[in-house]
Design a protein around this motif. Structure first.
Motif, PDB file in Angstrom:
ATOM      1  N   VAL A  66      76.561  51.051 -20.084  1.00  0.00           N
ATOM      2  CA  VAL A  66      75.648  49.981 -20.499  1.00  0.00           C
ATOM      3  C   VAL A  66      76.297  49.196 -21.624  1.00  0.00           C
ATOM      4  O   VAL A  66      76.961  49.763 -22.492  1.00  0.00           O
ATOM      5  CB  VAL A  66      74.269  50.516 -20.953  1.00  0.00           C
ATOM      6  CG1 VAL A  66      73.535  51.171 -19.805  1.00  0.00           C
ATOM      7  CG2 VAL A  66      74.406  51.469 -22.126  1.00  0.00           C
ATOM      8  N   PHE A  74      68.672  49.222 -25.361  1.00  0.00           N
ATOM      9  CA  PHE A  74      69.573  50.122 -24.647  1.00  0.00           C
ATOM     10  C   PHE A  74      69.691  51.471 -25.345  1.00  0.00           C
ATOM     11  O   PHE A  74      69.949  52.488 -24.701  1.00  0.00           O
ATOM     12  CB  PHE A  74      70.937  49.473 -24.458  1.00  0.00           C
ATOM     13  CG  PHE A  74      70.974  48.480 -23.328  1.00  0.00           C
ATOM     14  CD1 PHE A  74      70.701  48.874 -22.030  1.00  0.00           C
ATOM     15  CD2 PHE A  74      71.272  47.148 -23.555  1.00  0.00           C
ATOM     16  CE1 PHE A  74      70.713  47.969 -20.976  1.00  0.00           C
ATOM     17  CE2 PHE A  74      71.288  46.233 -22.507  1.00  0.00           C
ATOM     18  CZ  PHE A  74      71.013  46.644 -21.216  1.00  0.00           C
ATOM     19  N   ASP A 145      68.240  48.520 -15.043  1.00  0.00           N
ATOM     20  CA  ASP A 145      67.786  47.352 -15.802  1.00  0.00           C
ATOM     21  C   ASP A 145      68.075  46.043 -15.082  1.00  0.00           C
ATOM     22  O   ASP A 145      67.197  45.200 -14.954  1.00  0.00           O
ATOM     23  CB  ASP A 145      68.414  47.341 -17.206  1.00  0.00           C
ATOM     24  CG  ASP A 145      67.943  46.159 -18.048  1.00  0.00           C
ATOM     25  OD1 ASP A 145      66.725  46.074 -18.286  1.00  0.00           O
ATOM     26  OD2 ASP A 145      68.782  45.332 -18.460  1.00  0.00           O
ATOM     27  N   SER A 297      61.357  51.536 -21.886  1.00  0.00           N
ATOM     28  CA  SER A 297      62.801  51.767 -21.904  1.00  0.00           C
ATOM     29  C   SER A 297      63.176  53.227 -21.685  1.00  0.00           C
ATOM     30  O   SER A 297      64.073  53.542 -20.894  1.00  0.00           O
ATOM     31  CB  SER A 297      63.410  51.223 -23.197  1.00  0.00           C
ATOM     32  OG  SER A 297      62.658  51.625 -24.315  1.00  0.00           O
TER      33      SER A 297
END
Length: 347
Positions: A66, A74, A145, A297
C-alpha cells in the motif's frame, strides 16, 4: 526443545491433529484446537516454519503493498490486516509502491520472490504491468481500497475489497445543497484511481439529486495528497466565481484544502462550508469539527485477509468484489449546529 510429538502427548491428540491445527489443513473441533494451542503455549513449542514451508509450499505469510503507509487511513487498514493475519497464524511483509506503476511491479515481485502465500495490494492508477505479472505467476491476490477493472475472462481470479465511494460522496453534496449552497466545489484525488473516478461520479450524482447544474470548473484534482490539494484549492478560490462550499475527497487533501483556506484568511464554515471524505483522529479536534464520511478502514483490512485466505483454500473459485458501507459523521464544518455524537449510516 519440545517437539510436535510432545505437544500431541500433552494435548492428548495425534501428531496429525497438531499438524492440522498448525497448518490449517483440516477443520479441528474448537475444544481440540484450544487444547493444542494451550499445549503449545505451556511447552513453549516453536514450529519449524522453514521446514514446514518446504513440505507444504506455504510460508504462512502475506505480502501487503500500500502507498502512503504514513496516511492515517492506510495505517488503520494495516492494523486491520495485521490483526486478522495474526489471528490466523500468518506473518506480514509490507512494501510501499509509492503509487508508481514500475515501482509497484518491482516491490510486489520482491514480495512474491520471498514466497508469500498471497498478496494484498492497493493498486496504482495504471496497474496493467502489475496485473500481468500476478496473472502470469498465478499469485493469489486481493486488490484493496482501489478497484481494478475486471475483464470478462473467467480466468480473472483477483478478488477485490473496497468501501462504497459514490453514494457517500453524493450524500455530502446533497447535505450541502440542503443548507442552501448552489456552487459546491470538489477537490478530487489522483486521476486514474477508481476511488477518484467513483467519488467524482458521486459528486455529480449528488448535484443531479439536488437539481443543481454540474460546472466542471468547480472540480479540481489535488492528486490525493496535501500539497496538491493546497494548490488546487487555491486555484479554485481564485476563480471568478468561487464555490461557497467544498468537498474534499480524502483526508490528506482535507489538510491541504484547510491550508489554502487559511492562507486566504477564510473561515470555515463562516466564509465557506467544508465536508470531507475520510474521517480521521483529528477531525473532531479541528475548530470547527469536520463533517465527514468515515470509511471502515480496519474492517477493510481484516476483510481483505479473510478473502485472501478463502482464495488460498479454493483457488479456482470465481473472482468476487466485496463492498463495505461508510458512515456519515455530522459535525459543524458544514455550517450546521453542534450535534454531539451524531453519526448515521452513509449511502
Amino acid at each position: 526443545m519440545p517437539t510436535m510429538a510432545d505437544v500431541a502427548r500433552s494435548a492428548g491428540v495425534s501428531v496429525a491433529t497438531v499438524s492440522h491445527v498448525l497448518n490449517g489443513t483440516r477443520p479441528v473441533l474448537p475444544r481440540t484446537r484450544q487444547a493444542v494451542l494451550d499445549a503449545i503455549d505451556a511447552l513453549g513449542y516453536t514450529p519449524n516454519t522453514l521446514a514446514r514451508s518446504l513440505v507444504t509450499s506455504r510460508t504462512r505469510s502475506i505480502g501487503l503493498a500500500v502507498s502512503a503507509i504514513s496516511n492515517p487511513y492506510f495505517t488503520e487498514i494495516l492494523q486491520g490486516v495485521e490483526a486478522a493475519a495474526l489471528e490466523e497464524g500468518y506473518g506480514l511483509l509490507i512494501a510501499d509502491p509509492h503509487d508508481d506503476p514500475g515501482h509497484e511491479r518491482r516491490v510486489v515481485q520482491l514480495l512474491h520472490e520471498r514466497r508469500v502465500d498471497g498478496v494484498i495490494v492497493a493498486p496504482s492508477p495504471r496497474p496493467d504491468d502489475l496485473v500481468g505479472y500476478l496473472a502470469r505467476h498465478a499469485v493469489p491476490t486481493v486488490f484493496l481500497d482501489r478497484a481494478v477493472d475486471a475483464p470478462t475472462d473467467p480466468a480473472f481470479r483477483f478478488d477485490q475489497v473496497h468501501a462504497e465511494n459514490a453514494a457517500p460522496t453524493a450524500r455530502l453534496v446533497t447535505h450541502l445543497a440542503g443548507l442552501g449552497h448552489r456552487r459546491i466545489g470538489l477537490v478530487a484525488g489522483l486521476p486514474g484511481l477508481s476511488t477518484t473516478r467513483e467519488r467524482v461520479g458521486g459528486y455529480r450524482q449528488g448535484l443531479a439529486a439536488a437539481a443543481l447544474p454540474c460546472d466542471e470548473r468547480l472540480v479540481v484534482h489535488g492528486d490525493s495528497e496535501a500539497a496538491g490539494a493546497e494548490r488546487a484549492t487555491a486555484e479554485l478560490l481564485a476563480s471568478a466565481a468561487p464555490p461557497t462550499a467544498l468537498v474534499s475527497a480524502n483526508n490528506a487533501m482535507t489538510i491541504g484544502a484547510l491550508r489554502a483556506l487559511r492562507a486566504r484568511g477564510l473561515t470555515v464554515p463562516g466564509d465557506i462550508a467544508l465536508c470531507c471524505f475520510d474521517d480521521f483522529a483529528w477531525a473532531d479536534v479541528f475548530s470547527p469539527r469536520l463533517t465527514a464520511i468515515a470509511q471502515p478502514s480496519r474492517e477493510l483490512g481484516a476483510t481483505a485477509v479473510r478473502v485472501l485466505l478463502e482464495r488460498l483454500a479454493e483457488p479456482e473459485r470465481p473472482a468476487r468484489a466485496v463492498r463495505l458501507p461508510c458512515s456519515f459523521v455530522h459535525r459543524t464544518s458544514c455550517g450546521c449546529p453542534e450535534e454531539p455524537g451524531a453519526s448515521t449510516p452513509g449511502g
